[in-house]
Write a protein that holds these residues in place. Sequence first.
Motif, PDB file in Angstrom:
ATOM      1  N   PHE A 177       0.847  -1.183   0.000  1.00 45.74           N
ATOM      2  CA  PHE A 177       0.000   0.000   0.000  1.00 45.74           C
ATOM      3  C   PHE A 177       0.885   1.237   0.000  1.00 45.74           C
ATOM      4  O   PHE A 177       2.069   1.173   0.322  1.00 45.74           O
ATOM      5  N   THR A 178       0.286   2.333  -0.401  1.00 40.76           N
ATOM      6  CA  THR A 178       1.072   3.555  -0.558  1.00 40.76           C
ATOM      7  C   THR A 178       0.866   4.479   0.628  1.00 40.76           C
ATOM      8  O   THR A 178      -0.254   4.698   1.064  1.00 40.76           O
ATOM      9  N   MET A 179       1.993   4.981   1.113  1.00 37.88           N
ATOM     10  CA  MET A 179       1.935   5.832   2.290  1.00 37.88           C
ATOM     11  C   MET A 179       2.832   7.038   2.029  1.00 37.88           C
ATOM     12  O   MET A 179       3.847   6.927   1.346  1.00 37.88           O
ATOM     13  N   ILE A 180       2.418   8.159   2.579  1.00 38.27           N
ATOM     14  CA  ILE A 180       3.340   9.297   2.556  1.00 38.27           C
ATOM     15  C   ILE A 180       3.784   9.557   3.984  1.00 38.27           C
ATOM     16  O   ILE A 180       2.974   9.483   4.902  1.00 38.27           O
ATOM     17  N   PRO A 189      -5.629  11.225  12.461  1.00 38.93           N
ATOM     18  CA  PRO A 189      -6.842  11.766  11.850  1.00 38.93           C
ATOM     19  C   PRO A 189      -7.770  10.626  11.423  1.00 38.93           C
ATOM     20  O   PRO A 189      -7.315   9.625  10.856  1.00 38.93           O
ATOM     21  N   TYR A 190      -9.054  10.783  11.723  1.00 37.95           N
ATOM     22  CA  TYR A 190     -10.058   9.792  11.302  1.00 37.95           C
ATOM     23  C   TYR A 190     -11.092  10.464  10.425  1.00 37.95           C
ATOM     24  O   TYR A 190     -11.556  11.572  10.724  1.00 37.95           O
ATOM     25  N   ILE A 191     -11.454   9.799   9.318  1.00 42.66           N
ATOM     26  CA  ILE A 191     -12.541  10.274   8.457  1.00 42.66           C
ATOM     27  C   ILE A 191     -13.296   9.047   7.958  1.00 42.66           C
ATOM     28  O   ILE A 191     -12.672   8.031   7.638  1.00 42.66           O
ATOM     29  N   THR A 192     -14.589   9.133   7.881  1.00 46.36           N
ATOM     30  CA  THR A 192     -15.458   8.027   7.449  1.00 46.36           C
ATOM     31  C   THR A 192     -15.202   6.764   8.265  1.00 46.36           C
ATOM     32  O   THR A 192     -15.262   5.647   7.750  1.00 46.36           O
ATOM     33  N   GLY A 193     -14.926   6.930   9.526  1.00 48.58           N
ATOM     34  CA  GLY A 193     -14.719   5.774  10.393  1.00 48.58           C
ATOM     35  C   GLY A 193     -13.419   5.049  10.135  1.00 48.58           C
ATOM     36  O   GLY A 193     -13.241   3.918  10.585  1.00 48.58           O
ATOM     37  N   ARG A 194     -12.518   5.690   9.399  1.00 49.05           N
ATOM     38  CA  ARG A 194     -11.257   5.027   9.077  1.00 49.05           C
ATOM     39  C   ARG A 194     -10.079   5.893   9.488  1.00 49.05           C
ATOM     40  O   ARG A 194     -10.081   7.101   9.310  1.00 49.05           O
ATOM     41  N   GLU A 195      -9.082   5.221   9.984  1.00 50.11           N
ATOM     42  CA  GLU A 195      -7.845   5.894  10.311  1.00 50.11           C
ATOM     43  C   GLU A 195      -7.181   6.318   9.011  1.00 50.11           C
ATOM     44  O   GLU A 195      -6.962   5.517   8.116  1.00 50.11           O
ATOM     45  N   ILE A 199       0.395   9.454   6.163  1.00 47.71           N
ATOM     46  CA  ILE A 199      -0.987   9.376   5.683  1.00 47.71           C
ATOM     47  C   ILE A 199      -1.102   8.205   4.709  1.00 47.71           C
ATOM     48  O   ILE A 199      -0.274   8.058   3.808  1.00 47.71           O
ATOM     49  N   GLY A 200      -2.122   7.379   4.926  1.00 49.13           N
ATOM     50  CA  GLY A 200      -2.376   6.261   4.020  1.00 49.13           C
ATOM     51  C   GLY A 200      -3.019   6.778   2.750  1.00 49.13           C
ATOM     52  O   GLY A 200      -4.152   7.260   2.765  1.00 49.13           O
ATOM     53  N   LEU A 227      -6.979   7.563   1.530  1.00 50.69           N
ATOM     54  CA  LEU A 227      -7.301   8.940   1.149  1.00 50.69           C
ATOM     55  C   LEU A 227      -7.985   8.957  -0.221  1.00 50.69           C
ATOM     56  O   LEU A 227      -8.987   9.655  -0.431  1.00 50.69           O
ATOM     57  N   VAL A 228      -7.452   8.167  -1.142  1.00 49.67           N
ATOM     58  CA  VAL A 228      -8.057   8.116  -2.481  1.00 49.67           C
ATOM     59  C   VAL A 228      -9.467   7.529  -2.400  1.00 49.67           C
ATOM     60  O   VAL A 228     -10.381   7.989  -3.080  1.00 49.67           O
ATOM     61  N   MET A 229      -9.635   6.518  -1.543  1.00 50.20           N
ATOM     62  CA  MET A 229     -10.978   5.935  -1.364  1.00 50.20           C
ATOM     63  C   MET A 229     -11.978   7.022  -0.987  1.00 50.20           C
ATOM     64  O   MET A 229     -13.091   7.067  -1.501  1.00 50.20           O
TER      65      MET A 229
END
Length: 516
Positions: free
Chosen positions: A282-285, A427-433, A488-489, A493-495
């Motif tokens: 998976f891609t991470m920055i 940071p969490y968004i849409t129930g995902r880390e 950041i994953g 993020l793209v999802m």
Amino acid sequence: MAQTGSETPAEVSVGALEAQRLSKLEAIKSRGIDPYPVRFAGKQNIADIRRESFGENNDLTPAEDAAHVATAGRVVAIRDMGKAQFLQIQDQSGRVQVYAGNKTLGEDDYFVLRNLDLGDIIGIKGRPFRTKTGEASIHADELKILSKNLAPLPVVKEKDGETYDGISDIELRYRQRYIDLAVNAEARATFTLRSAILREIRDFLHRKGFMEVETPMMQAIASGAAARPFTTHHNALDIDLYMRIAPELYLKRLIVGGYEKVFEMNRNFRNEGISTKHNPEFTMIEIYQAYADYNTMMEITQDIFEHLSVTLLGSTEMPYGQHTISLKKPWKKIGYLESIKEATGLDFEKFLGEENPSVTEAKKMAASAGLKAEGLHTFWEVVDLAFSEKVEPNLIQPTIVMHYPKAISPLAKSIPGNEHLVERFEPYITGREMGNAFSELNDPLEQERRFNEQASQKASGAEETMETDDDFVTALKVGMPPTGGLGIGIDRLVMLFANKSSIKDVILFPLLRPNK
RNA sequence: GAGAAGCUAGCUCAGUCGGUAGAGCAACUCCCUUUUAAGGAGUGGGUCCCGGGUUCGAUUCCCGGGCUUCUCACCA
């Protein structure tokens, strides 16, 4: 290519449709036409032709003597009218109709037209015009085959935005992404967006003076995160190596070396389960800034998301599934233990002072909140269960969860005056880390103690702990300035931006078990 | 790793209470030179995921296997 011993009986396995196309291929060849020519000169983008010849709003009609255009693409529709045909061809920029018949084509070109199949790639030259019904078209006076389609593509018909047939077989879309891309505009849009996101993130950081670097993906010690690594082997050195699970410790070595703003955006590898949120690669920055701290990283996190949404979607509001997500900063902030207390009433904070908080006690508390913690080995695993079960799924709008226990944050710096919590947030968004960040621990002796704690946690049964990296401790002994770090994953993020619920929908070639 | 669901024509799907199977699109032949989910007439196309078992007979029932999806487990 070397011949493999036995003659492959290609003809035997060829389907009827493919056989038909092979015979058309032969017909074209025997007429002396190369079905796979080396080049087609002068191709213009279909979108450019549409804009230049038919107007920005498709409201111009080209003159009778309009300059001829040349373009090329895949044939995605054929409407045969006898001695003339309407084709639709598609290139990366869009689709356009082509009108071709024996009145304007030479004999060879007309022969190609008669033997055309859906999926063929052709090059055409001709005059832009509008048909009686107003369709922007090109009246072809040249039509060259550029590549013959032998494996038929699914046909997608559209009317008023509705799609008929098409391809929906998920496995086929993942295994043969080239078909998915060739056929589904939606798939093309997703990966175009992904590319734009990568570009915008790089652009954003470069403008802020960050430098992109590359650190080893093959490492002798897989550290920087708690996860099971893939192993590989280098023959000449005769050593086993790990595929990296994180670039973190190498990036901090660069801060030690004197670079003050670095980032790396690339693949990590974790040898773990596959799910809608996890792909083994998976891609991470990861971003590090010297003389900064986790507050700086909070700003950067919010700025990146805001920048992406404004630049790519034109708004800080965006749909995701049933929700509308607002990425406008400032985001909500909440303490890690506080969030658990709020959601469950369980107060784990009072255990912070204890040397060895009791697992049994934690499990008792968890059970009272309806959580099944039987299989867990450490106190903090139980706490984390409470968080991921009761808090995480409800963090739909952007939320910064901060101040994690030191025991589960071996690379983060303590909050001044607080023995037990560290300057860390996720940071969490849409129930995902979506990421992980902290004020980086730069005290080498403290770092050594934290590594040792990890080792002893592992000894007492914890499944995942962080490996000790002695050279990294040495690097810290050389001296690292106070530093803020952020990961950041990118896939997740793209999802979010692409409104996809499976990570496989944003990875071009997700890992699948090989067929047969 | 566990459970559930799925796998039938190139694609999207129906179907067979056990008698070797159908539609639309695509393909093939023919008609048609401004169509657009083009139209009209006709034709062909299947290892019903794989392997066993039961049965006179299995795509269908039973057992085993494969792959995928979803959920869970694992996992930042």
